[in-house]
Design a protein around this motif. Structure first.
Motif, mmCIF file in Angstrom:
data_model
loop_
_atom_site.group_PDB
_atom_site.id
_atom_site.type_symbol
_atom_site.label_atom_id
_atom_site.label_comp_id
_atom_site.label_asym_id
_atom_site.label_seq_id
_atom_site.Cartn_x
_atom_site.Cartn_y
_atom_site.Cartn_z
ATOM 1 N N TYR A 101 0.970 -1.186 -0.145
ATOM 2 C CA TYR A 101 -0.045 0.107 -0.011
ATOM 3 C C TYR A 101 0.853 1.308 -0.061
ATOM 4 C CZ TYR A 101 -3.501 3.360 1.400
ATOM 5 O OH TYR A 101 -4.352 4.476 1.317
ATOM 6 N N GLN A 102 0.838 2.088 -0.916
ATOM 7 C CA GLN A 102 1.559 3.318 -0.975
ATOM 8 C C GLN A 102 0.584 4.473 -1.559
ATOM 9 O OE1 GLN A 102 4.116 4.241 -4.226
ATOM 10 N NE2 GLN A 102 5.813 4.214 -3.142
ATOM 11 N N ASN A 103 0.415 5.517 -0.963
ATOM 12 C CA ASN A 103 -0.253 6.904 -1.458
ATOM 13 C C ASN A 103 -1.458 6.557 -1.975
ATOM 14 O OD1 ASN A 103 2.019 8.221 -0.953
ATOM 15 N ND2 ASN A 103 3.061 7.970 -3.027
ATOM 16 N N ARG A 104 -2.456 5.690 -1.237
ATOM 17 C CA ARG A 104 -3.803 5.364 -1.440
ATOM 18 C C ARG A 104 -3.996 4.644 -2.809
ATOM 19 N NH1 ARG A 104 -6.177 11.306 -0.748
ATOM 20 N NH2 ARG A 104 -5.798 11.449 1.790
ATOM 21 N N LYS A 105 -2.929 3.896 -2.954
ATOM 22 C CA LYS A 105 -2.760 2.685 -4.156
ATOM 23 C C LYS A 105 -2.247 1.436 -3.447
ATOM 24 C CE LYS A 105 -0.315 5.753 -6.832
ATOM 25 N NZ LYS A 105 0.601 6.176 -7.795
ATOM 26 N N LEU A 106 -3.078 0.329 -4.132
ATOM 27 C CA LEU A 106 -2.514 -0.964 -3.623
ATOM 28 C C LEU A 106 -1.912 -1.811 -4.866
ATOM 29 C CD1 LEU A 106 -2.634 -3.077 -1.203
ATOM 30 C CD2 LEU A 106 -4.871 -3.958 -2.364
ATOM 31 N N ILE A 165 9.118 1.389 -6.175
ATOM 32 C CA ILE A 165 8.657 0.068 -5.937
ATOM 33 C C ILE A 165 9.767 -1.168 -6.733
ATOM 34 C CG2 ILE A 165 6.739 -1.504 -6.389
ATOM 35 C CD1 ILE A 165 6.113 1.057 -4.875
ATOM 36 N N TRP A 166 10.156 -1.991 -5.751
ATOM 37 C CA TRP A 166 10.854 -3.288 -6.119
ATOM 38 C C TRP A 166 10.130 -4.297 -6.128
ATOM 39 C CZ3 TRP A 166 16.129 -2.782 -7.337
ATOM 40 C CH2 TRP A 166 16.855 -1.387 -7.319
ATOM 41 N N VAL A 167 10.094 -5.157 -7.147
ATOM 42 C CA VAL A 167 9.183 -6.132 -7.215
ATOM 43 C C VAL A 167 10.188 -7.570 -7.594
ATOM 44 C CG1 VAL A 167 7.316 -7.463 -8.827
ATOM 45 C CG2 VAL A 167 7.345 -4.918 -8.378
ATOM 46 N N LEU A 168 9.881 -8.819 -6.680
ATOM 47 C CA LEU A 168 10.587 -9.772 -6.969
ATOM 48 C C LEU A 168 9.841 -10.686 -7.900
ATOM 49 C CD1 LEU A 168 12.880 -12.048 -6.464
ATOM 50 C CD2 LEU A 168 11.235 -12.816 -4.566
ATOM 51 N N CYS A 169 10.512 -11.025 -9.102
ATOM 52 C CA CYS A 169 10.016 -11.925 -10.061
ATOM 53 C C CYS A 169 10.753 -13.317 -9.992
ATOM 54 C CB CYS A 169 10.152 -11.367 -11.217
ATOM 55 S SG CYS A 169 9.260 -9.750 -11.516
ATOM 56 N N GLN A 170 10.109 -14.212 -9.338
ATOM 57 C CA GLN A 170 10.857 -15.619 -9.032
ATOM 58 C C GLN A 170 10.876 -16.565 -10.242
ATOM 59 O OE1 GLN A 170 7.067 -17.967 -7.515
ATOM 60 N NE2 GLN A 170 8.978 -18.363 -6.351
ATOM 61 N N GLY A 171 10.609 -16.151 -11.606
ATOM 62 C CA GLY A 171 10.672 -16.901 -12.704
ATOM 63 C C GLY A 171 9.527 -17.768 -12.595
ATOM 64 N N LEU A 193 5.590 -7.375 -15.946
ATOM 65 C CA LEU A 193 6.963 -7.424 -15.883
ATOM 66 C C LEU A 193 7.872 -8.516 -16.118
ATOM 67 C CD1 LEU A 193 6.481 -5.751 -12.149
ATOM 68 C CD2 LEU A 193 7.295 -4.516 -14.447
ATOM 69 N N SER A 194 7.742 -9.562 -15.552
ATOM 70 C CA SER A 194 8.518 -10.665 -15.542
ATOM 71 C C SER A 194 7.840 -12.110 -15.111
ATOM 72 C CB SER A 194 9.874 -10.579 -15.255
ATOM 73 O OG SER A 194 10.730 -11.854 -15.625
ATOM 74 N N ASP A 195 8.035 -13.171 -15.191
ATOM 75 C CA ASP A 195 7.275 -14.499 -14.678
ATOM 76 C C ASP A 195 7.686 -14.428 -13.337
ATOM 77 O OD1 ASP A 195 6.429 -15.258 -17.010
ATOM 78 O OD2 ASP A 195 8.158 -16.455 -17.481
ATOM 79 N N GLY A 196 6.483 -14.693 -12.461
ATOM 80 C CA GLY A 196 6.586 -14.915 -11.204
ATOM 81 C C GLY A 196 6.531 -13.801 -10.253
ATOM 82 N N THR A 197 5.747 -12.549 -10.450
ATOM 83 C CA THR A 197 5.683 -11.534 -9.640
ATOM 84 C C THR A 197 5.374 -12.030 -8.133
ATOM 85 O OG1 THR A 197 3.671 -11.033 -10.514
ATOM 86 C CG2 THR A 197 5.628 -9.901 -11.338
ATOM 87 N N THR A 198 6.105 -12.204 -7.108
ATOM 88 C CA THR A 198 5.688 -12.677 -5.931
ATOM 89 C C THR A 198 5.833 -11.796 -4.641
ATOM 90 O OG1 THR A 198 7.757 -13.592 -5.456
ATOM 91 C CG2 THR A 198 6.031 -15.192 -6.493
ATOM 92 N N ASP A 199 6.755 -10.732 -4.500
ATOM 93 C CA ASP A 199 6.977 -10.102 -3.492
ATOM 94 C C ASP A 199 7.272 -8.499 -3.902
ATOM 95 O OD1 ASP A 199 6.900 -9.437 -0.782
ATOM 96 O OD2 ASP A 199 8.635 -10.612 -0.363
ATOM 97 N N ILE A 200 6.961 -7.458 -3.176
ATOM 98 C CA ILE A 200 6.993 -6.089 -3.519
ATOM 99 C C ILE A 200 7.587 -5.479 -2.398
ATOM 100 C CG2 ILE A 200 4.723 -5.874 -3.009
ATOM 101 C CD1 ILE A 200 4.764 -4.199 -5.314
ATOM 102 N N CYS A 201 8.302 -4.449 -2.562
ATOM 103 C CA CYS A 201 8.622 -3.573 -1.380
ATOM 104 C C CYS A 201 8.748 -1.805 -1.843
ATOM 105 C CB CYS A 201 9.469 -3.767 -0.294
ATOM 106 S SG CYS A 201 11.258 -3.892 -1.405
ATOM 107 N N GLU A 202 8.759 -1.138 -0.827
ATOM 108 C CA GLU A 202 9.194 0.449 -1.466
ATOM 109 C C GLU A 202 10.560 0.841 -0.823
ATOM 110 O OE1 GLU A 202 7.217 4.731 -0.712
ATOM 111 O OE2 GLU A 202 6.471 2.845 0.367
ATOM 112 N N ASP A 203 11.277 1.602 -1.617
ATOM 113 C CA ASP A 203 12.539 2.155 -1.043
ATOM 114 C C ASP A 203 12.549 3.412 -0.754
ATOM 115 O OD1 ASP A 203 12.672 3.949 -3.278
ATOM 116 O OD2 ASP A 203 14.169 2.854 -4.278
#
Length: 120
Positions: free
Chosen positions: A18-23, A67-73, A52-62
């Motif tokens: 959740y960031q700036n009223r967006k999910l 926004i950083w997204v983990l794409c596990q493949g 983005l790329s296969d397997g978008t599973t996790d996300i965080c903000e710097d």
């Protein structure tokens, strides 16, 4: 959003940010989807779905709001169907890809599922 509201996202929703009223919703558990869905929490409507790329599973903000997204493949255990693991950074305002790092290659049996960050 009230109890009982339904917003359709990708095929295998995983983690959210959740960031700036967006999910921001990661849709790609085990490589079954390659998107994140961005939802306006005030209107309960989808702003955009980013591929983005296969397997978008996790996300965080710097600390800069990116926004950083983990794409596990894609994990199929069947060569050549598997795909590389990546970490992708997107701009939270315009949704452009700022950085993309390959962190695992197909058939290396590296299927990360969580992304960690610290204050630095």
């Amino acid at each position: 959003m009230s109890f009982g509201d339904i917003i359709e996202v990708g095929s295998h929703p995983e983690n959210m940010l959740y960031q700036n009223r967006k999910l921001f919703v990661c849709n790609g558990a085990w490589g079954h989807d390659s998107t994140i869905t961005i939802i306006d929490c005030q209107t309960n409507s989808i702003i955009e779905t980013l591929r983005l790329s296969d397997g978008t599973t996790d996300i965080c903000e710097d600390t800069n709001g990116n926004i950083w997204v983990l794409c596990q493949g894609k994990t199929t255990y069947d060569y050549p169907e598997e795909t590389d693991s990546k970490i992708i950074c997107i701009d939270s305002a315009g949704y452009e890809i700022l950085h993309e790092f390959k962190i695992g290659t197909m058939n290396d049996e590296f299927y990360p599922v969580r992304l960690a960050s610290d204050i630095d």
